[in-house]
Design a protein around this motif. Structure first.
Motif, short mmCIF file in Angstrom:
data_model
loop_
_atom_site.label_atom_id
_atom_site.label_comp_id
_atom_site.label_asym_id
_atom_site.label_seq_id
_atom_site.Cartn_x
_atom_site.Cartn_y
_atom_site.Cartn_z
N GLU A 14 1.97 -9.23 -14.37
CA GLU A 14 1.39 -10.47 -13.88
C GLU A 14 1.39 -10.58 -12.35
O GLU A 14 0.37 -10.98 -11.78
N PRO A 15 2.47 -10.25 -11.64
CA PRO A 15 2.42 -10.37 -10.17
C PRO A 15 1.33 -9.49 -9.55
O PRO A 15 0.61 -9.93 -8.65
N GLU A 16 1.22 -8.25 -10.04
CA GLU A 16 0.20 -7.36 -9.48
C GLU A 16 -1.21 -7.80 -9.86
O GLU A 16 -2.15 -7.71 -9.06
N LEU A 17 -1.38 -8.30 -11.09
CA LEU A 17 -2.70 -8.81 -11.48
C LEU A 17 -3.09 -10.02 -10.64
O LEU A 17 -4.25 -10.15 -10.23
N ALA A 18 -2.12 -10.89 -10.37
CA ALA A 18 -2.40 -12.05 -9.51
C ALA A 18 -2.81 -11.59 -8.11
O ALA A 18 -3.69 -12.19 -7.48
N ARG A 19 -2.19 -10.52 -7.63
CA ARG A 19 -2.54 -9.99 -6.31
C ARG A 19 -3.98 -9.47 -6.32
O ARG A 19 -4.74 -9.67 -5.34
N LEU A 21 0.82 -1.20 0.00
CA LEU A 21 0.00 0.00 0.00
C LEU A 21 0.86 1.26 0.00
O LEU A 21 0.54 2.25 -0.66
N SER A 22 1.97 1.23 0.73
CA SER A 22 2.87 2.39 0.74
C SER A 22 3.49 2.62 -0.62
O SER A 22 3.67 3.75 -1.07
N ARG A 23 3.82 1.53 -1.35
CA ARG A 23 4.35 1.67 -2.71
C ARG A 23 3.32 2.27 -3.65
O ARG A 23 3.63 3.11 -4.49
N ILE A 24 2.07 1.85 -3.48
CA ILE A 24 1.01 2.38 -4.33
C ILE A 24 0.82 3.87 -4.08
O ILE A 24 0.76 4.68 -5.01
N ASN A 25 0.71 4.25 -2.80
CA ASN A 25 0.47 5.65 -2.46
C ASN A 25 1.65 6.54 -2.84
O ASN A 25 1.47 7.72 -3.14
N VAL A 50 -6.33 -3.57 -4.06
CA VAL A 50 -6.95 -3.88 -5.36
C VAL A 50 -7.18 -2.61 -6.16
O VAL A 50 -6.81 -2.51 -7.33
N ARG A 51 -7.79 -1.62 -5.53
CA ARG A 51 -8.05 -0.38 -6.26
C ARG A 51 -6.76 0.29 -6.71
O ARG A 51 -6.65 0.75 -7.85
N GLY A 65 -6.88 1.00 -15.18
CA GLY A 65 -8.19 0.36 -15.17
C GLY A 65 -9.09 0.92 -14.10
O GLY A 65 -8.79 1.92 -13.45
N GLN A 66 -10.22 0.25 -13.91
CA GLN A 66 -11.22 0.67 -12.92
C GLN A 66 -11.76 -0.55 -12.20
O GLN A 66 -11.82 -1.65 -12.78
N VAL A 67 -12.16 -0.36 -10.96
CA VAL A 67 -12.79 -1.42 -10.19
C VAL A 67 -14.03 -0.83 -9.52
O VAL A 67 -14.02 0.33 -9.07
N SER A 68 -15.09 -1.60 -9.50
CA SER A 68 -16.35 -1.12 -8.93
C SER A 68 -17.04 -2.27 -8.21
O SER A 68 -16.68 -3.44 -8.38
#
Length: 338
Positions: free
Chosen positions: A226-231, A173-177, A309-310, A318-321
């Motif tokens: 692929e690793p992030e999509l698998a997550r 999460l820290s990497r994403i932010n 995920v988001r 992409g988008q997630v809902s």
């Protein structure tokens, strides 16, 4: 002096009429946007000057030609004033809206940080206390029979693994932010990623008698890391299994719409309260203060998994809902197709 006073009063009367109409318009538009208020204020100012000049010009008994010249001059000045007022007013309104949005984002981020600290503290304090108690019991030989010692060792390992996953989630999460994700985009078969995630989640689902239903063919390819999509897929599946009551069903499906690939995870969790739907992907949000799943009826959701995920989906463009369905909820991920 008397003529000047009359001119002043006539111009004042015309301006007051325009001002009164403008005040009424502002009262009617009090719930409208900032731009609407700025536009009315500019119109009041320009209209007041125009009304005063036209009133005086009419009262001075000018010749038809001179009156026409005055009116044309006033019309040109009015047009320029309105155009300049509209241009700078729109910029001022945009700046005000941007500043307010920035303040709201800052407040939301600060609240998210506070919630995250409280959530992590809560989720670490309980297992740490249990680990300490079990370690002291083993150290002091309060328990010495082989079966109990083995059970303590197993529980220590389980809690350690759970805290390790929590720390990994915090790091992700820290990497994403921080925008520090290094995505290696390639063409990834979505079906293989889903198959691996289902295989990893199956033991948990079997223990709770939850059926995992997925298509065996027709899976598209997607442009992703692929690793992030698998997550992403694993987190969605775990969330669905965790909050679906025993003997429930989790369905995983996917497809392609033009240049977008979609992945859908639907469960029978009982649904999410409508007031909580906009906050499902917030950090550490689980829908209830107790932070534990609901046994029946409507489900609690969240934690760090859905926030990750988001973040990962948006990093891919992409988008997630999520939305409620009959007896459950459905998460939909959309990503660029290969």
């Amino acid at each position: 002096m008397r003529d000047l006073l009359l001119i002043f009063l006539a111009a004042l009367g015309g301006a007051l009429v325009v001002g009164a109409l403008g005040a009424a318009a502002l009262r009617l538009l009090r719930g409208s946007s900032i731009m609407a208020h700025i536009w009315v204020l500019v119109a009041i100012t320009v209209g007041s000057v125009t009304a005063g000049v036209v009133t005086i010009a009419e009262a001075m008994f000018l010749s038809a030609h001179d009156l026409q010249v005055v009116l044309v001059t006033v019309a040109a000045a009015t047009a320029v004033s309105l155009a300049v007022g509209w241009f700078f007013g729109s910029r001022l309104a945009a700046a005000a809206v941007w500043a307010e949005q920035a303040r709201q984002r800052e407040r939301q981020l600060e609240k998210g940080r506070r919630d995250l600290v409280a959530w992590v503290s809560h989720d670490l304090r309980t297992p740490l206390a249990g680990l300490r108690a079990m370690a002291e019991a083993l150290e002091d030989r309060v328990v010495d029979d082989r079966a109990t010692v083995a059970e303590y060792h197993r529980r220590i390992r389980t809690e350690t693994d759970r805290m390790t996953r929590l720390v990994d989630d915090l790091f992700e999460l820290s990497r994403i932010n921080a925008g520090a994700l290094n995505l290696s985009i390639s063409t990834v078969p979505l079906g293989e990623v889903v198959s691996d995630a289902v295989a990893a989640t199956a033991p948990i689902a079997d223990a709770r008698r939850i059926r995992l239903i997925t298509a065996h063919t027709g899976w598209p390819t997607v442009n992703a890391s692929e690793p992030e999509l698998a997550r992403v897929v694993a987190n969605l599946l775990l969330n669905a299994v965790r909050y679906t009551p025993e003997d429930g069903t989790v369905r995983i499906s996917g497809g392609r719409d033009r240049d977008r690939v979609w992945l859908e995870v639907a469960d029978t969790c009982g649904g999410i309260p409508e007031r909580d739907l906009p906050r499902v992907f917030d950090v550490a949000f689980r829908g209830e203060r107790a932070r534990t799943p609901v046994a029946a009826g409507q489900a609690a959701v969240g934690g760090l998994g859905l926030a990750i995920v988001r973040g990962l989906v948006e990093a891919h463009g992409g988008q997630v809902s999520v939305k409620n369905t009959d007896g459950g909820c459905r998460f939909v991920v959309q990503l660029p197709a290969a």
